[in-house]
Scaffold this motif. Structure first.
Motif, mmCIF file in Angstrom:
data_model
loop_
_atom_site.group_PDB
_atom_site.id
_atom_site.type_symbol
_atom_site.label_atom_id
_atom_site.label_comp_id
_atom_site.label_asym_id
_atom_site.label_seq_id
_atom_site.Cartn_x
_atom_site.Cartn_y
_atom_site.Cartn_z
ATOM 1 N N LEU A 1 0.429 22.927 -102.993
ATOM 2 C CA LEU A 1 -0.197 24.246 -102.875
ATOM 3 C C LEU A 1 -1.698 24.192 -103.133
ATOM 4 C CD1 LEU A 1 2.594 26.138 -104.823
ATOM 5 C CD2 LEU A 1 2.127 26.405 -102.379
ATOM 6 N N ARG A 2 -2.092 23.601 -104.263
ATOM 7 C CA ARG A 2 -3.505 23.581 -104.632
ATOM 8 C C ARG A 2 -4.322 22.716 -103.666
ATOM 9 N NH1 ARG A 2 -5.623 25.483 -109.086
ATOM 10 N NH2 ARG A 2 -3.625 25.437 -110.220
ATOM 11 N N ALA A 3 -3.747 21.593 -103.253
ATOM 12 C CA ALA A 3 -4.461 20.700 -102.329
ATOM 13 C C ALA A 3 -4.726 21.400 -100.991
ATOM 14 C CB ALA A 3 -3.651 19.422 -102.113
ATOM 15 N N ILE A 4 -3.757 22.165 -100.529
ATOM 16 C CA ILE A 4 -3.931 22.874 -99.259
ATOM 17 C C ILE A 4 -4.991 23.962 -99.395
ATOM 18 C CG2 ILE A 4 -2.797 24.365 -97.565
ATOM 19 C CD1 ILE A 4 -0.201 22.792 -98.157
ATOM 20 N N ALA B 1 0.814 20.978 -95.065
ATOM 21 C CA ALA B 1 -0.117 21.408 -94.020
ATOM 22 C C ALA B 1 -0.402 20.254 -93.076
ATOM 23 C CB ALA B 1 -1.422 21.911 -94.631
ATOM 24 N N LYS B 2 -0.454 20.560 -91.786
ATOM 25 C CA LYS B 2 -0.905 19.588 -90.795
ATOM 26 C C LYS B 2 -2.356 19.899 -90.467
ATOM 27 C CE LYS B 2 3.355 18.359 -88.353
ATOM 28 N NZ LYS B 2 4.009 18.318 -87.019
ATOM 29 N N THR B 3 -3.188 18.887 -90.478
ATOM 30 C CA THR B 3 -4.610 19.084 -90.201
ATOM 31 C C THR B 3 -5.005 18.342 -88.931
ATOM 32 O OG1 THR B 3 -5.342 17.164 -91.465
ATOM 33 C CG2 THR B 3 -5.075 19.233 -92.662
ATOM 34 N N SER B 4 -5.973 18.905 -88.200
ATOM 35 C CA SER B 4 -6.443 18.293 -86.966
ATOM 36 C C SER B 4 -7.305 17.084 -87.257
ATOM 37 C CB SER B 4 -7.247 19.314 -86.157
ATOM 38 O OG SER B 4 -7.844 18.704 -85.035
ATOM 39 N N GLY C 1 -13.253 24.070 -95.549
ATOM 40 C CA GLY C 1 -13.491 24.176 -94.118
ATOM 41 C C GLY C 1 -12.682 23.213 -93.278
ATOM 42 N N GLN C 2 -11.739 22.512 -93.896
ATOM 43 C CA GLN C 2 -10.876 21.588 -93.155
ATOM 44 C C GLN C 2 -10.110 22.353 -92.076
ATOM 45 O OE1 GLN C 2 -10.140 18.052 -93.517
ATOM 46 N NE2 GLN C 2 -9.189 18.547 -91.579
#
Length: 246
Positions: free
Chosen positions: A11-14, A74-77, A21-22
């Motif tokens: 949770l905190r990392a996301i 979370a999936k990040t681009s 701005g990730q």
């Protein structure tokens, strides 16, 4: 498009990734997740218009390969954003009339992808997006762009106005495409350094951006419908620039 993404667990990392701005493609939350951190994350998801879904814990175990996910993955681009100052400095040495595209809170990912595809085809030197309020460059946007998202220089700024001030400092004219003008886009001289501004699907270009534009121009419409889809309008405007530059 898992090969184009990485994952963030917890949770905190996301939340920290969002604040930094990730680019977040999608967030998966455990069904019936509770607690203050979960509520804070849900608030950020809504605030930044991030795609999310509630899933069984087994789905999170699979996504995280049984790492401590705390009920959220979370999936990040993999898109790497460039610094606008660095792009401006690099272009000043090699190009007399650079072309920029500023997107003022485009919210639909497919519109964004289509715009990126056209921008790449018309020789746009850099696309500029606001850090907040813009559609994410996620798998759908990348697919719609036909991979152009990986070929373009894409910059993020805190606000489109920040970019406008930087561009003006380099003697680049700001041209906003808006129906709130009596001037046709065909009457604008695009042969010099130019930044084209396109607005959101629902609100158009913000008032503050319009006030700081050097020119405001519209695309002429002859039918009964009062507006074009933003990606279509952007394409028409960019090809007028191509036509003028020969």
């Amino acid at each position: 498009m898992d090969k184009d993404t990485t994952k963030i667990f917890g949770l905190r990392a996301i939340m920290e990734a969002i604040d930094s701005g990730q680019e977040i493609e999608k967030i998966y939350l455990q069904k019936e997740i509770q607690g203050s951190l979960a509520k804070a994350l849900q608030h950020k998801i809504n605030e930044h218009n991030i795609s999310f879904s509630y899933v069984p814990v087994e789905k999170l175990h699979k996504l995280s390969k049984f790492q401590n996910h705390q009920g959220a993955v979370a999936k990040t681009s993999s898109i790497t954003f460039k610094d606008l100052d660095e792009v401006l400095s690099a272009l000043s040495d090699v190009k007399a009339s650079p072309l920029f595209l500023l997107l003022d809170q485009i919210s639909d990912v497919r519109n964004l992808g289509a715009i990126l595809r056209t921008a790449e085809c018309t020789g746009v030197d850099a696309v500029i997006l606001p850090s907040h309020g813009s559609a994410p460059i996620n798998a759908d946007a990348i697919k719609t762009s036909a991979g152009a998202a990986f070929s373009l220089s894409i910059c993020k700024v805190n606000h489109v106005l920040d970019a406008i001030y930087q561009l003006k400092a380099h003697d680049i004219q700001i041209v906003s495409v808006t129906e709130k003008s009596d001037k046709s886009i065909f009457d604008i001289d695009f042969t010099g350094p130019t930044a084209l501004v396109m607005g959101s699907e629902h609100k158009g270009i913000s008032t503050s951006v319009l006030k700081n534009s050097d020119h405001k121009a519209k695309l002429p419409l002859f039918g009964s419908i009062e507006s074009l889809n933003v990606s279509v309008a952007c394409g028409a405007a960019l090809y007028e620039i191509v036509r003028q530059r020969g």
